[in-house]
Enzyme design. Structure first.
Site, PDB file in Angstrom:
ATOM      1  N   TYR A 158      -3.536  -1.263  10.139  1.00 18.48           N
ATOM      2  CA  TYR A 158      -3.491  -1.282   8.794  1.00 18.48           C
ATOM      3  C   TYR A 158      -1.944  -0.738   8.393  1.00 18.48           C
ATOM      4  CZ  TYR A 158      -4.471  -1.345   3.643  1.00 18.48           C
ATOM      5  OH  TYR A 158      -4.545  -1.518   2.411  1.00 18.48           O
ATOM      6  N   SER A 205       0.780  -1.122   0.039  1.00 19.72           N
ATOM      7  CA  SER A 205       0.048  -0.058  -0.126  1.00 19.72           C
ATOM      8  C   SER A 205       0.915   1.326   0.044  1.00 19.72           C
ATOM      9  CB  SER A 205      -0.969  -0.025   1.308  1.00 19.72           C
ATOM     10  OG  SER A 205      -1.658   1.007   1.223  1.00 19.72           O
TER      11      SER A 205
END
Length: 321
Positions: free
Chosen positions: A155, A142
């Site tokens: 996350y 990401s």
């Protein structure tokens, strides 16, 4: 492409979003697919789509947090097709909420899925790559592998850890000429992960605009085994915040906090939920989440303008005597 020449591709997190789109695109190219996700019914839906596109497909229900499941997935792929050419580690879950409001069990499960699930995948597939003398491990990271944001601590932790893990694998495998490690670093992508996210904020979740299409990420995944590049970013507009994060952390913190409060978390009427962190949706989810709109780029442009203005003001400050 003959079936003998067709690559064997394993995809985790194949029942929605990026994974589902990647499976479809590989199917159109004639790849032999081994698809994995937690839900058997969702997986069979995607497998049927790929078969209609002409691919040979095996569907293997898999919980990537269980190392035994992931080893069994690799064994099934090798038994079915004789080899594994590409392993796409894509399974992931999301959670919103301040660190102290996020239950420990949710924090741990996000790490187990997003980070340890990838570790399990690497442990499972690398022995096959070594025996073959070839293979590519593609990890889906990401933008948040390189920058941070409040209210998504598990996350962020998992994605920073994943980039570090991928870099170590790259270094350790340098002498293995046929074995490659690649990582894809998408910014916001228009997938259902936001509808599926755990939420302990009390506010409704919206992805930070602009959102890229899952198709862009899928194309990057498919190209990764042929590229020399270790890391590929998708979503150049949001990637522009990386220099700000490095050069002016105080400005970055102010800008991203404001964006979080005004663009990502809205309407204080959302129920607290674990989302799909522990239980998958019963049915296959779409590739997209319906988050793209013409106004998104205008919103992001306003954020960037504010960031540039803040950075300019910060850089021009004179140190106090």
């Amino acid at each position: 492409m003959t079936s003998r020449a067709a690559p064997v591709v394993v995809i985790t997190g194949a029942s929605s979003g990026i994974g589902r789109e990647t499976a479809r695109r590989y199917a159109r190219r004639g790849a032999r697919l081994v698809l994995a996700s937690r839900s058997r019914s969702a997986l069979e839906t995607v497998a049927a789509e790929c078969r209609e596109l002409g691919a040979q497909v095996s569907a293997v229900p898999t919980d990537v947090t269980r190392e035994g499941d992931v080893r069994a997935l690799a064994a099934c792929a090798a038994a079915e097709f004789g080899r594994i050419d590409v392993w796409v580690g894509n399974a992931g879950v999301f959670s919103y909420g301040a660190f102290e409001r996020t239950p420990e069990r949710v924090f741990r499960q996000v790490i187990e899925t997003n980070l340890m699930g990838q570790v399990h995948g690497a442990r499972a597939v690398l022995p096959y790559f070594r025996r073959q003398g070839s293979g590519t491990l593609v990890l889906v990271g990401s933008l948040y592998s390189r920058v941070s944001s409040r209210d998504i601590s598990p996350y962020i932790t998992s994605k920073w850890g994943l980039l570090g893990f991928a870099e170590v694998l790259r270094q350790e495998l340098r002498g293995e000429r046929g074995i490659r490690v690649r990582i894809i670093l998408p910014a916001t992508v228009d997938t259902p992960i936001y509808q599926h996210a755990a939420n302990f904020t009390g506010r409704r979740v919206h992805p930070l605009p602009p959102a890229s299409s899952p198709a862009r990420v899928a194309r990057a995944i498919i190209k990764a085994p042929r590229r020399r590049r270790f890391a590929t970013s998708v979503g150049q507009a949001q990637r522009s915040v990386i220099p700000l994060h490095r050069a002016a952390p105080p400005v970055y913190d102010v800008v991203t906090s404001a964006a979080k409060s005004t663009l990502e978390l809205r309407d204080a009427d959302a129920e607290l939920t674990d989302g799909t962190v522990f239980e998958p949706p019963a049915e296959a989810s779409p590739t997209t989440g319906g988050w793209r709109s013409p106004g998104q780029r205008m919103l992001f442009a306003a954020v960037v303008l504010a960031a540039v203005s803040g950075l300019t003001a910060w850089s021009q400050r004179k140190p106090s005597d």
